[in-house]
Design a protein around this motif. Structure first.
Motif, short mmCIF file in Angstrom:
data_model
loop_
_atom_site.label_atom_id
_atom_site.label_comp_id
_atom_site.label_asym_id
_atom_site.label_seq_id
_atom_site.Cartn_x
_atom_site.Cartn_y
_atom_site.Cartn_z
N GLU A 86 -24.55 -44.04 56.08
CA GLU A 86 -25.39 -42.98 55.56
C GLU A 86 -24.52 -41.90 54.93
N TYR A 87 -25.13 -41.11 54.04
CA TYR A 87 -24.37 -40.09 53.31
C TYR A 87 -23.63 -39.15 54.26
N SER A 88 -24.28 -38.80 55.36
CA SER A 88 -23.70 -37.84 56.30
C SER A 88 -22.89 -38.51 57.40
N SER A 89 -22.55 -39.77 57.23
CA SER A 89 -21.77 -40.49 58.23
C SER A 89 -20.45 -39.79 58.52
N PRO A 90 -20.03 -39.72 59.80
CA PRO A 90 -18.72 -39.13 60.12
C PRO A 90 -17.58 -39.84 59.39
N MET A 91 -17.79 -41.10 59.05
CA MET A 91 -16.75 -41.83 58.34
C MET A 91 -16.46 -41.21 56.97
N SER A 92 -17.49 -40.62 56.36
CA SER A 92 -17.28 -39.97 55.05
C SER A 92 -16.21 -38.90 55.14
#
Length: 431
Positions: free
Chosen positions: A381-387
């Motif tokens: 998802e856009y807000s993923s911590p991975m981002s």
């Protein structure tokens, strides 16, 4: 902590994001732990920061910069225009830079459209297209109040653009204010018939005014790609029901999919084009909505209620138009076309280097866009911590890549050399 006196310019490379009086509100500020780096200047594919770093711009500064930063030819065109006419109200007046640009766009867009309506950016170009479509039928006494769109799409952050885009983190606070939209899935090779059947059910109702879509690549959804043959089938179906078609080429236009416009890769062309981002080479904000003569003819200028009563203070800004005309001239030149083609070839090679890496999967390319996912258990998802984790890693290694959730993409300027591709490859493989 350094403090600044009222009215003074505050620049502090070490405590920049922590300064309590910092007067800027940055967009999409989901990367809470990442510095907003102060950039002093840029040249070619590099951004230079206040603390002396050279950062490779791997996303063309949000998909807008196609010839490299501070290109002298566009800068020269802007300076020359600024000395002659910097801005004028575009209602009741006109000027050569707007006429030149409009003529150029109508010549290079597939289907040879006839009229160009200028605005400020991609989102406003979509607003114009939606209003144009709805009023096209209204002026004929026909009631059509629904838009057909592809699920997961992104068309901007103004209210009409939000309405026809994906309903999620971007739009959740505003859902009660958005108008109703009919959605079909992304027309991938696996679900072409499903998409066509769903679309025909909506179209047969007679309520749909227009179908809006991002041709071939859904950008903010994670660089999701689908074939032009499937899009052709949808557009043909829409035209059979006399429903207007709107191509949001804000991201895909000006070479991003390997052709000047993504719509060139199909055989059925849209009625309306939405353009921005690369239109000025990344120098000036500008949007354009381009339509055929038959849509323009539905607006009777002799009747106030049937005029297109829409406008922006900076509509067709002469300096922005001059920048766009020069940028398009450069892009359509032999050198520009060679650079575009070389970008595609270089990204193909980079894709082959990445595919064997077991950290990544779903490596895909459409022209001058390369995308892939990092293997991770968190939701994509856009807000993923991975981002944030990935963004921090890349920026600390002096390359600007702004992941969309777990999706990493590269969208370079068309002037990258082997040096830049090797930088990107090494950073990606060393992660």
């Amino acid at each position: 902590m350094v403090r600044s006196r009222p009215g003074a310019l505050f620049i502090n490379p070490y405590h920049f994001p922590l300064f309590v009086s910092y007067p800027l509100w940055h967009p999409f500020d989901i990367f809470s732990d990442v510095q907003n780096l102060p950039v002093t200047h840029a040249q070619g594919p590099y951004l230079y920061t206040l603390d002396g770093r050279a950062i490779l711009d791997g996303i063309s500064s949000w998909w807008v910069n196609i010839h490299g930063h501070a290109h002298p030819l566009i800068a020269k065109a802007i300076a020359a225009q600024a000395r002659k006419l910097e801005q004028i109200i575009f209602a009741g007046f006109s000027h050569t830079p707007a006429l030149d640009l409009a003529h150029t766009l109508c010549q290079i867009l597939p289907g040879k459209p006839a009229k160009v309506f200028f605005s400020d950016d991609g989102s406003t170009s979509v607003e114009v297209a939606l209003k144009m479509a709805f009023q096209y039928y209204y002026n004929q006494g026909i009631s059509k109040k629904k838009i057909l769109a592809i699920s997961g799409g992104y068309h901007g952050d103004t209210f009409g653009a939000m309405s026809v885009g994906h309903r999620g983190i971007f739009t959740r606070p505003f859902h009660p204010m958005l108008f109703d939209v009919a959605y079909i899935p992304l027309p991938t090779p696996d679900n072409k018939e499903l998409c066509l059947n769903m679309a025909e059910q909506y179209l047969a109702s007679g309520e749909v005014a227009a179908f809006i879509y991002e041709p071939l690549v859904q950008g903010s959804a994670g660089m999701l790609m689908y074939p032009p043959t499937n899009l052709d089938a949808l557009l043909h179906l829409c035209k059979s029901y006399q429903v207007l078609t709107i191509a949001d080429e804000v991201m895909t236009g000006f070479g991003r999919t390997g052709t000047l416009f993504a719509s060139e890769q199909g055989t059925v062309h849209p009625d309306i084009y939405c353009l921005s981002k690369g239109i000025t080479g990344g120098f000036m904000p500008l949007g354009a909505t381009v339509c055929p003569q038959f849509i323009y003819d539905a607006f009777d200028i002799q009747k106030p209620e049937s005029k297109f009563l829409h406008g922006h203070s900076y509509t067709a800004n002469p300096i922005a138009c001059a920048a766009a005309t020069k940028s398009i001239e450069m892009l359509c030149s032999k050198t520009g076309q060679k650079n575009m083609a070389n970008t595609t070839i270089q990204l193909q090679a980079l894709a082959q280097d990445i595919k064997p890496c077991n950290k990544y999967h779903n490596v895909r390319q459409c022209g001058n866009i390369l995308a892939f996912e990092i293997k991770d258990s968190t939701p994509n998802e856009y807000s993923s911590p991975m981002s944030q984790k990935l963004y921090s890693y890349f920026i600390n290694h002096n390359i600007l890549l702004r992941p969309l959730g777990n999706t990493i993409y590269i969208m370079p300027q068309y002037i990258w050399t082997d040096k830049e591709y090797n930088i990107a490859k090494n950073v990606l493989l060393e992660y």
